[in-house]
Design a protein around this motif. Structure first.
Motif, short mmCIF file in Angstrom:
data_model
loop_
_atom_site.label_atom_id
_atom_site.label_comp_id
_atom_site.label_asym_id
_atom_site.label_seq_id
_atom_site.Cartn_x
_atom_site.Cartn_y
_atom_site.Cartn_z
N ARG A 1 0.77 -1.30 0.03
CA ARG A 1 0.00 0.13 0.03
C ARG A 1 0.83 1.14 0.15
O ARG A 1 0.55 2.10 -0.67
CB ARG A 1 -0.89 -0.22 1.24
CG ARG A 1 -1.75 -1.23 1.33
CD ARG A 1 -2.83 -1.09 2.60
NE ARG A 1 -2.07 -0.65 3.83
CZ ARG A 1 -2.02 0.23 4.60
NH1 ARG A 1 -2.81 1.48 4.26
NH2 ARG A 1 -1.19 0.52 5.60
N LEU A 2 2.06 1.21 0.69
CA LEU A 2 2.72 2.61 0.79
C LEU A 2 4.04 2.46 0.17
O LEU A 2 4.80 3.25 0.25
CB LEU A 2 2.69 2.67 2.55
CG LEU A 2 1.57 2.71 3.21
CD1 LEU A 2 1.78 2.78 4.80
CD2 LEU A 2 0.77 4.12 2.91
N ALA A 3 4.62 1.27 -0.21
CA ALA A 3 5.95 1.33 -0.91
C ALA A 3 5.64 1.98 -2.23
O ALA A 3 4.66 2.00 -2.83
CB ALA A 3 6.49 -0.23 -1.05
N TRP A 4 6.73 2.05 -2.96
CA TRP A 4 6.85 2.62 -4.38
C TRP A 4 5.93 1.25 -5.13
O TRP A 4 6.08 0.23 -4.76
CB TRP A 4 8.23 2.62 -4.75
CG TRP A 4 9.06 3.70 -4.35
CD1 TRP A 4 8.46 4.88 -3.48
CD2 TRP A 4 10.47 3.77 -4.38
NE1 TRP A 4 9.81 5.59 -3.07
CE2 TRP A 4 10.82 5.09 -3.58
CE3 TRP A 4 11.42 3.13 -5.04
CZ2 TRP A 4 12.31 5.49 -3.42
CZ3 TRP A 4 12.85 3.61 -5.04
CH2 TRP A 4 13.09 4.75 -4.19
N THR A 5 5.59 1.61 -6.35
CA THR A 5 5.22 0.63 -7.36
C THR A 5 6.54 0.31 -7.90
O THR A 5 7.60 0.42 -8.19
CB THR A 5 4.45 1.19 -8.41
OG1 THR A 5 5.00 2.13 -9.03
CG2 THR A 5 3.07 1.97 -7.64
N GLY A 6 6.34 -0.99 -8.79
CA GLY A 6 7.20 -1.69 -9.59
C GLY A 6 7.66 -0.69 -10.71
O GLY A 6 9.00 -0.76 -10.88
N LYS A 7 6.82 0.25 -11.22
CA LYS A 7 7.16 1.20 -12.16
C LYS A 7 8.02 2.31 -11.57
O LYS A 7 9.00 2.65 -12.24
CB LYS A 7 5.84 1.77 -12.73
CG LYS A 7 6.07 2.77 -14.04
CD LYS A 7 4.74 3.21 -14.38
CE LYS A 7 5.02 4.11 -15.61
NZ LYS A 7 3.61 4.62 -15.98
N THR A 8 7.92 2.83 -10.39
CA THR A 8 8.69 3.74 -9.78
C THR A 8 10.02 3.10 -9.24
O THR A 8 11.19 3.80 -9.70
CB THR A 8 8.26 3.96 -8.47
OG1 THR A 8 6.81 4.57 -8.66
CG2 THR A 8 9.00 5.33 -7.57
N PHE A 9 10.09 1.98 -9.02
CA PHE A 9 11.19 1.22 -8.56
C PHE A 9 12.20 1.27 -9.71
O PHE A 9 13.49 1.31 -9.93
CB PHE A 9 11.04 0.19 -7.98
CG PHE A 9 12.14 -0.98 -7.45
CD1 PHE A 9 13.02 -0.20 -6.56
CD2 PHE A 9 12.60 -2.04 -7.99
CE1 PHE A 9 14.20 -1.08 -6.05
CE2 PHE A 9 13.64 -3.13 -7.28
CZ PHE A 9 14.46 -2.31 -6.51
N SER A 10 11.78 0.61 -11.09
CA SER A 10 12.39 0.50 -12.24
C SER A 10 13.04 1.90 -12.70
O SER A 10 14.12 1.80 -12.99
CB SER A 10 11.45 -0.14 -13.16
OG SER A 10 12.08 -0.24 -14.43
N ALA A 11 12.32 2.92 -12.56
CA ALA A 11 12.50 4.02 -12.89
C ALA A 11 13.64 4.66 -12.25
O ALA A 11 14.83 5.27 -12.62
CB ALA A 11 11.53 5.30 -12.94
N VAL A 12 13.82 4.53 -10.91
CA VAL A 12 14.90 5.06 -10.04
C VAL A 12 16.09 4.17 -10.36
O VAL A 12 17.30 4.89 -10.27
CB VAL A 12 14.44 4.60 -8.48
CG1 VAL A 12 15.64 4.94 -7.62
CG2 VAL A 12 13.25 5.55 -8.15
N ILE A 13 16.05 3.01 -10.46
CA ILE A 13 17.34 2.27 -10.86
C ILE A 13 18.01 2.60 -12.29
O ILE A 13 18.83 2.60 -12.44
CB ILE A 13 17.17 0.64 -10.60
CG1 ILE A 13 16.82 0.44 -9.19
CG2 ILE A 13 18.18 -0.35 -11.28
CD1 ILE A 13 16.46 -1.10 -8.92
N GLU A 14 16.94 2.46 -12.98
CA GLU A 14 17.44 3.05 -14.64
C GLU A 14 17.81 4.43 -14.77
O GLU A 14 18.92 4.72 -15.59
CB GLU A 14 16.42 2.70 -15.42
CG GLU A 14 15.97 1.50 -15.91
CD GLU A 14 14.70 1.47 -16.76
OE1 GLU A 14 14.24 2.31 -16.96
OE2 GLU A 14 14.25 0.26 -17.30
N GLY A 15 17.60 5.20 -13.79
CA GLY A 15 18.32 6.63 -13.80
C GLY A 15 17.60 7.42 -14.60
O GLY A 15 18.24 8.71 -14.83
N GLY A 16 16.61 7.03 -15.08
CA GLY A 16 15.44 8.13 -15.96
C GLY A 16 14.97 9.13 -15.17
O GLY A 16 14.99 9.04 -13.95
#
Length: 433
Positions: free
Chosen positions: A309-324
């Motif tokens: 409920r309160l963590a990032w979504t997978g989409k957010t997590f992916s964007a953070v790691i990819e550096g975009g």
């Protein structure tokens, strides 16, 4: 000055060459992104998150066992994992052993054989299931004054771990006890510096943060120097999670909730604090660019799953790691359910969880007239005072959010034509002012 024998010179040359080789290897080591799996119950959403993240995450560390205490007796819980399935990922998989609070010297002494027994049994069970763990990570919030006693635990656990590397999580406050911390770090094969936490708020209008980047960077630099003295390496744990904070009617803190909802007393006021993905992405990039000699990467707490409920979504997590670029983008659209009837839909097209807009505006043109309308999910729609062919929707709920990739119907409108014929020529537009 006496000349050195030829063999002594040769030994010195070999040692220098080995040191140079190790230094070059350390400098060229890849910066890694690992993730904790801290969900205590198996779920399809966690399996989906593992599959979705496997191309970006280098390794995982699962909460494999948790020891709490009933006075001197241990209460052990092992979350169920498909260790053979984890091994099939082809990634390093570590095991986290979480240990509840111990304070006195007697408590430390009494707990040691019980902890070692559980660590040994856990490793044997996981190895028999087909997984060779990449690490046994001890998660224990040791009191600062007891680091010497904790070192005794780690020494015994390192022997019990055998071929499995032993690591531990470290709190920033431990770093000020330099001698004790260096001795502790020497005992293990590495550590994880946990730079995220939530300090107890004083009032509802306090500023909340789970990780302050400036302080985190300072701690990492200090940890790097101590790791060099200990001859070991470390990773940095950064947050992906959030909390709901509860306050009474006078704004005083009364408690918090993470992923498991809780019942709040009547009149409670709630605030949500989340890890800031832009700030964490920038911090992770800064740490990578600093090339601290003893830091090897980030370990994210924790791998986000769809049912969080309160963590990032997978989409957010992916964007953070990819550096975009981390994009925030709410859109409102009109979805035609059937002729004359339209739904008003909010869509989150960005990377971040966002509060639903306080206000939306609906306009239309054509021969039809508005017959009826209704708001949903806390929205109410009223005629615009300045435009007879416009509605204004206002949100009454205080804290309603929408996650990336999700949509929410917030109302509907129905139109009718003067001659009751099917409506085909009406244009309806929706905007977020």
């Amino acid at each position: 000055m006496h000349p050195q024998p030829p063999m002594d010179k040769l030994r010195r040359i070999i040692v220098l060459l080995l040191l140079a080789t190790c230094a070059r290897a350390a400098a060229g080591a890849a910066w890694t992104h690992d993730a904790y799996i801290w969900q205590r119950k198996p779920a399809a959403q966690v399996d989906d998150a593992l599959r979705a993240s496997s191309g970006q995450v280098n390794g995982y560390c699962v909460l494999a066992s948790e020891i709490s205490w009933d006075k001197a007796s241990p209460k052990i819980v092992r979350p169920r994992f498909d260790y053979a399935g984890l091994a099939a990922l082809g990634k390093p998989i570590g095991l986290a052993l979480r240990i509840g609070t111990r304070n006195s010297e007697k408590q430390f002494a009494d707990a040691l054989p019980q902890i070692v027994a559980e660590a040994s049994a856990l490793l044997e069970s996981v190895r028999n299931a087909g997984l060779a763990p990449s690490e046994l990570q001890i998660d224990f919030d040791c009191p600062e004054s007891k680091l010497g006693l904790y070192r005794g635990w780690l020494a015994a656990l390192k022997t019990a771990a055998g071929e499995t590397p032993l690591t531990f999580t470290a709190l920033p406050c431990w770093l000020q006890h330099e001698r004790e911390f260096v001795d502790l770090a020497r005992t293990a094969d590495g550590f994880v510096l946990q730079v995220h936490s939530l300090h107890k708020p004083r009032a509802i209008d306090d500023t909340f943060t789970l990780c302050e980047p400036g302080a985190a960077l300072h701690w990492c630099r200090g940890a790097d120097g101590l790791a060099a003295r200990a001859g070991t390496r470390f990773r940095v744990a950064l947050p992906t999670y959030g909390y709901t904070l509860g306050f009474d009617d006078k704004g005083r803190f009364i408690g918090l909730a993470a992923e498991t909802p809780r019942d709040w007393p009547p009149g409670a006021q709630l605030r949500t604090v989340r890890s800031d993905p832009r700030a964490m992405q920038a911090l992770a990039q800064t740490l990578a660019a600093e090339k601290l000699p003893r830091a090897t990467g980030i370990i994210w707490f924790r791998l986000p799953a769809e049912n969080d409920r309160l963590a990032w979504t997978g989409k957010t997590f992916s964007a953070v790691i990819e550096g975009g670029e981390i994009i925030s983008h709410l859109a409102v659209e009109i979805h035609r359910a059937k002729p004359g009837l339209a739904e008003i839909v909010i869509i989150n097209r960005g990377h971040t969880t966002e509060p639903l807009p306080q206000r939306v505006k609906i306009t239309w043109s054509g021969d039809a007239s508005l017959e009826s309308r209704d708001g949903l999910g806390g929205y109410s729609f009223y005629y615009d005072r300045d435009d007879p062919r416009a509605l204004v929707g206002m949100r009454s709920l205080a804290s309603t959010e929408i996650a990336p990739g999700h949509s929410r119907v917030i109302g509907w409108v129905r139109f009718d034509s003067p001659d009751k014929k099917p409506i085909t020529n009406i244009s309806i537009n929706a905007t977020i002012p």
